[in-house]
Design a protein around this motif. Structure first.
Motif, PDB file in Angstrom:
ATOM      1  N   GLY A 275     -31.981 -15.322  44.956  1.00  0.00           N
ATOM      2  CA  GLY A 275     -31.975 -13.870  44.903  1.00  0.00           C
ATOM      3  C   GLY A 275     -30.686 -13.322  44.214  1.00  0.00           C
ATOM      4  O   GLY A 275     -30.377 -12.540  43.511  1.00  0.00           O
TER       5      GLY A 275
ATOM      6  N   VAL B 294     -29.605 -11.495  40.640  1.00  0.00           N
ATOM      7  CA  VAL B 294     -29.209 -10.148  40.164  1.00  0.00           C
ATOM      8  C   VAL B 294     -27.493 -10.305  39.655  1.00  0.00           C
ATOM      9  O   VAL B 294     -27.512  -9.540  38.726  1.00  0.00           O
ATOM     10  CB  VAL B 294     -28.859  -9.523  41.701  1.00  0.00           C
ATOM     11  CG1 VAL B 294     -27.721  -8.423  41.670  1.00  0.00           C
ATOM     12  CG2 VAL B 294     -29.937  -8.779  42.254  1.00  0.00           C
TER      13      VAL B 294
ATOM     14  N   VAL C 204     -35.034 -11.691  53.327  1.00  0.00           N
ATOM     15  CA  VAL C 204     -34.238 -12.676  52.891  1.00  0.00           C
ATOM     16  C   VAL C 204     -34.369 -13.315  51.437  1.00  0.00           C
ATOM     17  O   VAL C 204     -33.240 -13.421  50.521  1.00  0.00           O
ATOM     18  CB  VAL C 204     -34.241 -13.871  53.765  1.00  0.00           C
ATOM     19  CG1 VAL C 204     -33.586 -14.971  53.428  1.00  0.00           C
ATOM     20  CG2 VAL C 204     -34.079 -13.521  55.216  1.00  0.00           C
ATOM     21  N   LEU C 205     -35.501 -13.336  51.100  1.00  0.00           N
ATOM     22  CA  LEU C 205     -35.664 -13.760  49.617  1.00  0.00           C
ATOM     23  C   LEU C 205     -35.604 -12.989  48.524  1.00  0.00           C
ATOM     24  O   LEU C 205     -35.194 -13.422  47.354  1.00  0.00           O
ATOM     25  CB  LEU C 205     -37.276 -14.493  49.582  1.00  0.00           C
ATOM     26  CG  LEU C 205     -37.574 -15.448  50.382  1.00  0.00           C
ATOM     27  CD1 LEU C 205     -39.185 -15.847  50.287  1.00  0.00           C
ATOM     28  CD2 LEU C 205     -36.916 -16.735  49.763  1.00  0.00           C
ATOM     29  N   ALA C 206     -35.647 -11.626  48.550  1.00  0.00           N
ATOM     30  CA  ALA C 206     -35.476 -10.559  47.800  1.00  0.00           C
ATOM     31  C   ALA C 206     -34.080 -10.408  47.366  1.00  0.00           C
ATOM     32  O   ALA C 206     -33.174 -10.966  47.884  1.00  0.00           O
ATOM     33  CB  ALA C 206     -35.945  -9.091  48.241  1.00  0.00           C
ATOM     34  N   PRO C 207     -33.905 -10.180  45.868  1.00  0.00           N
ATOM     35  CA  PRO C 207     -32.501 -10.003  45.428  1.00  0.00           C
ATOM     36  C   PRO C 207     -31.596  -8.821  46.279  1.00  0.00           C
ATOM     37  O   PRO C 207     -32.601  -8.179  47.140  1.00  0.00           O
ATOM     38  CB  PRO C 207     -32.892  -9.303  44.157  1.00  0.00           C
ATOM     39  CG  PRO C 207     -34.197  -9.100  43.904  1.00  0.00           C
ATOM     40  CD  PRO C 207     -34.958  -9.680  44.940  1.00  0.00           C
ATOM     41  N   PRO C 208     -30.467  -8.707  45.997  1.00  0.00           N
ATOM     42  CA  PRO C 208     -29.923  -7.764  47.196  1.00  0.00           C
ATOM     43  C   PRO C 208     -30.390  -6.301  47.043  1.00  0.00           C
ATOM     44  O   PRO C 208     -30.878  -5.914  45.738  1.00  0.00           O
ATOM     45  CB  PRO C 208     -28.474  -7.445  46.499  1.00  0.00           C
ATOM     46  CG  PRO C 208     -27.995  -8.926  45.939  1.00  0.00           C
ATOM     47  CD  PRO C 208     -29.845  -9.524  45.464  1.00  0.00           C
TER      48      PRO C 208
END
Lengths: 317, 294
Positions: free
Chosen positions: A245, A249, B81-85
Motif C-alpha cells: 500500500g 502511494v 490495513v491493505l488500502a493505501p494511506p
C-alpha cells in the motif's frame, strides 16, 4: 508489545499469520491427541490467570511500567505446545474483546508472545533443569527463562517492525531491547515466585522437565519451520504481484527515493527481498523468503541438536 | 427524557433505553447506579461491569448476530490495513460510518473515542520513525524524509491503528461475551480454544475478586512496600491464585463431567442470520471494497 494494525506491512503480517496459523493448528492437534482432558482444565485456568496478571502493572525505571506476559511461566508449567495454545487464546481474546493488538497483526503478536516467548522460555528452563535438580537451580532457571522469553519476544517484535520498513533496525532493537531487558527482570521474579510456589505446594503440576526429554522436539521444530517456509513462499508470490500500500502511494505521489539512492535493504545480502542474479522478480523474492527461513531453520536445528547431544552425554555419564 | 425517572416499579412502562441512572429497587434494597434494560426482557434491568459495561444495552446493533459483527469488523479492518494511506475523504467516510454505528448502538461517544484512542501513543511512537523506513537514524535524514512527503507514512500508521481499533471495539462492546463466544464457535474456532475462552471468561471475574480481596487483606494489615519486594509479592500472589483457581476448576470440571459434559457448550439461544445482518455485512463489504478500489 501488542502490535496494532497498520504498523506492519502486508508481507510481514501475512507471513506471520500463516506461520502462527500452522503452529496453532499443530498445537490444537497436539493437545487433542496427547493431553488428557483434566489438563485442558489446567490450561484454561492458566489462561485466565495469565490474562488477569497481565493487568497488574509493576514500575520500571524512569516512570514507565511493565506488565507480566506469562509466556515462560505457561511453558514451564505445561510444556511448550500447550503453552502456545494458551498464549494464542489469550492474545486472540485480547484482540477481539479488548481491541488490544490488531487483527491483521494478531498473527505477529501470536508469533512473538505466543510462540517465540514460550519456546525460548522452555528451552532455557529445560537447560537449567538438566544442570541440576535442586530447587535453587529450578528457580534460577525460571528467572532466566522468563527474562530470556521477554527479551526474545521483544526482539521478534523489533525485527518485524524493521522488516516492515517502519523504523531503523538499531533504533527498534535498541529501545525494545533496553526496556524489555528491564521488564524481563520483573517477569523473571514473578515467574520464579510462581514456580517456587508450585514446587512447594503442587509439584505434580509442573511437567516441563518430562516434556523436555521427548526426543522428537527437533523433528517438530523442523516441521514447523517447513510449514512457515511454504507459507512465506506462497506469500512472496502475492506480495510481489501487488505493490505494498505504501509503495503504491509512494509511486503515485512521487516520494520514492531517487533511483540509486541507498534504500532500506541495499546493504543487506538480499536487497529488497530479492535474490540477486535472478531475472524473474517473483521467483527471486520467493527464493529470498525461503533462503531466509532456511537459514533460521539451520540455526534453530543446530541449537536443538546441540542441546540433544548434551542431554545424551548427560544420560550416559 | 428525564421526566420519566420513576424507577422500576411494577406496571410502569419500560421507556428508557441506553444507560441511565435513578433510584430503584432490586435485590431487596433501594439504590442508584448506572444501568440499562435488557432487550426483550421486560422490567428486568442489567448492569455489565468492567469490559462488559455496554454489552447488555438494547439497540439494533446489539441485536445483530455476533458472527456478522465479527466478520464485518474483521473485513473492514483488513481493508483499512491493505488500502493505501487513507485520503482525507476516505478517512472521514470510515470514521463517520463507525461513529454512526456507535450512535446506533447507544454507546457513549466520549467513551468510544477515549477507549479507542488508547492505541495512539504506542502507534504514534513508531509512526514518528516510519518516514525513515529501515534506513539509518540521523536528524538530517529525518528532516529530509519528512520534507519529502514521509509524513504520509507516519499518518498512515496512526490512522490505520486507530480505525481498526475502533472497528474491533464496536463489535466487542455491543456483544455480550457468551454470545461472542457462540459467534466464534459458529466461525469454526477450534473447540479447545473455545473451551479455554469460556473458562477464562468464567474465572476472570473470580480471579479478579480474589485479587482485590488479597489487596484489601494486605492493605488492612498495614502492608506497604515498593520496588522489587512488591514484584516478589506478585509472584507469590500469582501462585496462590493459581492453585486456588485450579483446585476449584478441578472440582467444577468433575461436576461438569458427572452431569454429562461432552466438550460442547450447549446454549439456549440459536444463532440466526436475519435481514439486518445481511444489511450490516453488505455495508461492511461495500465500505471495504470502496477503500481498496478507490
Amino acid at each position: 508489545m501488542h502490535i496494532p494494525d497498520g504498523m506492519l506491512d502486508t508481507r510481514t503480517w501475512g507471513t506471520a499469520w500463516l506461520g502462527s496459523a500452522g503452529a496453532i493448528g499443530y498445537a490444537v492437534r497436539y493437545v487433542r491427541t496427547r493431553v488428557d482432558e483434566g489438563r485442558v482444565v489446567l490450561m484454561a485456568v492458566l489462561a485466565a490467570l495469565v490474562f488477569a496478571l497481565q493487568m497488574l502493572n509493576f514500575p520500571v525505571a524512569g516512570g514507565t511500567s511493565g506488565h507480566f506476559a506469562g509466556g515462560a511461566a505457561t511453558a514451564i508449567v505445561l510444556g511448550p505446545w500447550p503453552a502456545v495454545l494458551v498464549m494464542s487464546t489469550v492474545l486472540t481474546v485480547q484482540a477481539l474483546v479488548f481491541a488490544d493488538g490488531g487483527i491483521a497483526a494478531l498473527g505477529a503478536n501470536i508469533l512473538n508472545m505466543g510462540i517465540v516467548a514460550p519456546f525460548a522460555g522452555w528451552l532455557v528452563y529445560s537447560l537449567f533443569a538438566r544442570l541440576g535438580r535442586s530447587r535453587r537451580a529450578k528457580l534460577a532457571g525460571a528467572f532466566v527463562a522468563a527474562w530470556f522469553a521477554t527479551v526474545s519476544a521483544a526482539m521478534a517484535t523489533a525485527l518485524e517492525i524493521w522488516l516492515s520498513g517502519r523504523a531503523p533496525l538499531p533504533l527498534v532493537v535498541g529501545s525494545m531491547g533496553f526496556w524489555h531487558a528491564l521488564i524481563g527482570i520483573g517477569e523473571g521474579v514473578i515467574t520464579a515466585g510462581l514456580v517456587g510456589y508450585l514446587l512447594a505446594v503442587r509439584p505434580d503440576l509442573l511437567s516441563a522437565e518430562d516434556k523436555a526429554s521427548e526426543p522428537t522436539a527437533a523433528r517438530r521444530a523442523a516441521i514447523g519451520l517447513g510449514v512457515t517456509a511454504l507459507a512465506a513462499a506462497a506469500l512472496s508470490f502475492a506480495a510481489s504481484a501487488y505493490p505494498d500500500g505504501l509503495e503504491y502511494v509512494a509511486e503515485r505521489t512521487g516520494f520514492t527515493p531517487a533511483e540509486g539512492a541507498p534504500t532500506a535493504f541495499a546493504r543487506s545480502p538480499l536487497p529488497d527481498y530479492l535474490v540477486p542474479g535472478i531475472g524473474n522478480e517473483t521467483l527471486a523474492s520467493v527464493l529470498a523468503g525461503v533462503v531466509g527461513l532456511a537459514l533460521t531453520g539451520v540455526a534453530l536445528y543446530g541449537l536443538v541438536r546441540a542441546a540433544r547431544l548434551r542431554r545424551g552425554q548427560a544420560k550416559r555419564s | 427524557m428525564s421526566g420519566e425517572d420513576r424507577g422500576h416499579g411494577k406496571g410502569r412502562p419500560l421507556r428508557r433505553l441506553g444507560i441511565h441512572s435513578h433510584v430503584h429497587e432490586h435485590e431487596g434494597a433501594l439504590h442508584e447506579h448506572a444501568h440499562h434494560h435488557v432487550h426483550g426482557a421486560g422490567e428486568v434491568h442489567a448492569h455489565g461491569h468492567g469490559f462488559e459495561r455496554y454489552t447488555l444495552l438494547s439497540s439494533p446493533v446489539h441485536a445483530l448476530d455476533p458472527r456478522s459483527k465479527i466478520v464485518s469488523a474483521v473485513v473492514l479492518s483488513l481493508a483499512v490495513v491493505l488500502a493505501p494511506p487513507l485520503r482525507p475523504a476516505a478517512l472521514a467516510g470510515v470514521v463517520a460510518l463507525l461513529l454512526s454505528v456507535a450512535l446506533f448502538a447507544k454507546l457513549p461517544l466520549r467513551w468510544v473515542l477515549a477507549r479507542s484512542a488508547l492505541v495512539i501513543p504506542f502507534a504514534g511512537t513508531i509512526a514518528l520513525f516510519a518516514p525513515l523506513g529501515a534506513g539509518s537514524l540521523s536528524v538530517g535524514g529525518a528532516v529530509e524524509a519528512y520534507s519529502q512527503g514521509g509524513w504520509i507514512e507516519a499518518y498512515a500508521v496512526v490512522s490505520k491503528a486507530w480505525i481498526t481499533t475502533l472497528a474491533m471495539l464496536l463489535a466487542a462492546a455491543t456483544t455480550p461475551t457468551p454470545l461472542l463466544l457462540k459467534g466464534l464457535e459458529g466461525l469454526r474456532v477450534p473447540r479447545v480454544m473455545l473451551l479455554m475462552m469460556t473458562f477464562m471468561y468464567r474465572y476472570l471475574t473470580s480471579l479478579g475478586d480474589q485479587l482485590s480481596s488479597a489487596k484489601n487483606a494486605l492493605a488492612s494489615r498495614g502492608f506497604a512496600t515498593t520496588g522489587w519486594r512488591r514484584v516478589r509479592l506478585f509472584g507469590n500472589l500469582a501462585g496462590t491464585m493459581f492453585i486456588r483457581s485450579y483446585e476449584r476448576a478441578e472440582r467444577v470440571y468433575a461436576a461438569m463431567l458427572s452431569r454429562g459434559f461432552d466438550g460442547t457448550l450447549p446454549t439456549a439461544r440459536r444463532l440466526r442470520l436475519r435481514a439486518p445482518d445481511a444489511l450490516a455485512l453488505a455495508i461492511a463489504l461495500t465500505a471495504s471494497a470502496a477503500l481498496l478500489l478507490y
